[in-house]
Design a protein around this motif. Sequence first.
Motif, PDB file in Angstrom:
ATOM      1  N   LEU A   1       0.833  -1.204   0.000  1.00  0.00           N
ATOM      2  CA  LEU A   1       0.000   0.000   0.000  1.00  0.00           C
ATOM      3  C   LEU A   1       0.868   1.253   0.000  1.00  0.00           C
ATOM      4  N   ASN A   2       2.181   1.074   0.193  1.00  0.00           N
ATOM      5  CA  ASN A   2       3.097   2.195   0.279  1.00  0.00           C
ATOM      6  C   ASN A   2       2.638   3.174   1.363  1.00  0.00           C
ATOM      7  N   SER A   3       2.275   2.622   2.522  1.00  0.00           N
ATOM      8  CA  SER A   3       1.795   3.479   3.605  1.00  0.00           C
ATOM      9  C   SER A   3       2.589   3.150   4.863  1.00  0.00           C
ATOM     10  N   VAL A   4       2.803   4.174   5.696  1.00  0.00           N
ATOM     11  CA  VAL A   4       3.723   4.013   6.808  1.00  0.00           C
ATOM     12  C   VAL A   4       3.040   3.453   8.053  1.00  0.00           C
ATOM     13  N   GLU A   5       1.708   3.475   8.081  1.00  0.00           N
ATOM     14  CA  GLU A   5       1.012   3.103   9.326  1.00  0.00           C
ATOM     15  C   GLU A   5       1.253   1.643   9.692  1.00  0.00           C
TER      16      GLU A   5
ATOM     17  N   PHE B   1       2.528   0.190  13.273  1.00  0.00           N
ATOM     18  CA  PHE B   1       1.734  -0.782  14.023  1.00  0.00           C
ATOM     19  C   PHE B   1       2.614  -1.951  14.476  1.00  0.00           C
TER      20      PHE B   1
ATOM     21  N   MET C   1       5.357   8.679  -1.482  1.00  0.00           N
ATOM     22  CA  MET C   1       4.675   9.037  -0.234  1.00  0.00           C
ATOM     23  C   MET C   1       5.598   8.795   0.957  1.00  0.00           C
ATOM     24  N   LEU C   2       6.331   7.686   0.892  1.00  0.00           N
ATOM     25  CA  LEU C   2       7.251   7.419   2.001  1.00  0.00           C
ATOM     26  C   LEU C   2       8.431   8.371   1.992  1.00  0.00           C
TER      27      LEU C   2
ATOM     28  N   GLY D   1      -6.390   0.554   3.576  1.00  0.00           N
ATOM     29  CA  GLY D   1      -5.173   1.337   3.447  1.00  0.00           C
ATOM     30  C   GLY D   1      -4.980   2.375   4.529  1.00  0.00           C
ATOM     31  N   THR D   2      -5.743   2.301   5.600  1.00  0.00           N
ATOM     32  CA  THR D   2      -5.549   3.268   6.681  1.00  0.00           C
ATOM     33  C   THR D   2      -5.918   2.609   8.003  1.00  0.00           C
ATOM     34  N   THR D   3      -5.322   3.105   9.095  1.00  0.00           N
ATOM     35  CA  THR D   3      -5.695   2.594  10.411  1.00  0.00           C
ATOM     36  C   THR D   3      -6.587   3.579  11.140  1.00  0.00           C
TER      37      THR D   3
END
Lengths: 99, 564
Positions: free
Chosen positions: A52-56, A60, B1-2, B194-196
């Motif tokens: 997802l190329n997301s840092v969350e 976690f 994004m990173l 894609g999100t928490t």
Amino acid sequence: MPLSAYLAVSAILFAIGATGVVIRRNPLVMFMSIELMLNAVNLSFIAFAHFLNSVEGWMFVFLVLTVAAAEVVVGLAIIVSIFRTRHNVDVDELNSLKG
Amino acid sequence: MLNTPFTYMPTGADWLRILPELIVFGAALLVLLADLFIPNGRKGWLAMVCLLGVIAALIGVGYLLSNGDSQTAFYGMISDDTLALFSDLLILFAVGIGLLYSPGYIERHAVTRIGEYYGLMLLAALGMMLMASATNLMLIFVGLEALSLSLYILCAIELTRFRSQEAGMKYFILSSFASAILLYGMAMLYGSTGTTSLSGVQAFFAPGRHPFLATSGYGPLLLAAMGLLGVGFCFKVSAIPFQAWTPDVYVGAPTSVTAFMSVGTKVAAFVALSRVFLLALGAQSDKWEPVFWIVAILTMLGGNLMAVVQRDVKRLLAYSSIANAGYMLVAIATNTQHAFSGLLIFLATYTVMNVGAFGIVLALERNDGQGTTLDDFAGLAKRRPGVAAAMAIILFALAGVPPSAGFVGKYYVFQAAIVGNHIDLAVIGILTSVLGMYYYLRVIWAMYFTEPRNVSGGAGAIAATTGMAGEDEGEPEPADAASGASVAPVRAGTATLARPVTSRRSANSRTVVATQAPAESAAPPLTLGTTVALTLAVVLTVALGLIPGPIVMLAEQAARLLGQ
């Protein structure tokens, strides 16, 4: 490798862990199985975060690692304290509470 | 994004929004520090420090209720909306009452780790408050673990009483198993959206945002997420079929801890469950509503049916808390704003009633944890009229007799279910409540209309078997107790010979038995803290029934979150 490969490995590890908790009677082994489940979850978090190329997802994982370490401390302390009283930690022997 | 550097500077307003949590955390640290400087025998002061912290946190909640901005803080991690403050209020009330019960309980049961006990009580409350205020899956998980880890230790804190250790162990294994399942669900939800962040998840399902959703590969992942999250939360709120741990843990844990955890974890878990399912996954309600519908029915039926056959009042209350979780699940399955405010009102009334009920059990049980069966309650009205009257009021309220708090809670939940087209759930709820009346009123019958059956003899026999042998037997019958009494010294003796390492411990437990045996034949008198706490619980139980207005208003304000 595709995302589904990582997810499959993670699901298999999780299933092994869950089976271990359900069928094994030794708290130490049950405890290790729970750790296996947590690490399986970590694997899927990292795989998702990568794809997802997301840092969350990465963040976690750090939280899960910390919590797992704290869980080890508390869990082993309880197991040791039971062992001192009973000299036996088999969960089938933990049967003074029932009804 | 990173590659873009991520910076977020918390502002003063952020810190202000978590004021109650900060105060509780500060008080917990202060207690752990003060424990080092307060000599043994004066540890009661620690309870004072805790209580002051809880009162300060309550003032903080009051301040935020009047001056708060209902915004999220710390990059959308935590919110100070009315829902969070409402649950903070309930959790702080529960921990406050638990703390009032504690000094007397600690003294009677010779708990040695007093500083840790009080520190962990506050940290458990902190975890519950974080979980209820969290607007991000990460913080829900951290709050959940903070409360669970503290409660594992609190359950097992009585090192000389095996049942306490067993409760701690069972709670630890089953609850961390459930946490792992919940966490896997969170991972799946993160993977499919894609999100928490809960608002991010909610936005993901906004109409028109992802027209491909219905046909894309997100389906199975999302279904797995909802399934795992549902199972994890059902474990935490002890819904059937995931309730197996509840009675054992509630009975084995120190009663002051049970009083607090039985309501605190329910409040935290139900509010987090509502935030995840009603709020974030609201658009997917057609998939999860039927599941909660089944679980609600199973929990109401099973909880009440199993409570009917219980002889031990403490265990009966544990099953009654399962049954009450069923009524709360009715509100979740109904899934309207009206039902959600009903759930919050039910949680508030359940909180005041349940801490009171476990308080009575605490006041009546003997030092070995026995003395809470229906036979022990027989003729209580003659022996201790005050305690019996308090128990009667609380049990009438739990049974849902108007005009008590219990009636108000059930009224709002079932009325919302009927309005929300779930007449089936309302009918089952009302029928099982009638079943509930049977076992609640049976305790009142025992207290007021039966004669005590051989109380002094039974109590003496149980006192004789205290210690190593006494812990082995659930409820020794008089005949068994006689043989148990002769076995006890022998067993203790062999234990000392065979295990030199633990000889100090068994010597200790024997002296404890020797000194406490005379006192155990009668239930101990109430301490000041217990009296204050019980009075508070009873008064609020009646007050919430007579003037539910303020709490209903607050709950409706909190439930408005769902309408946005």
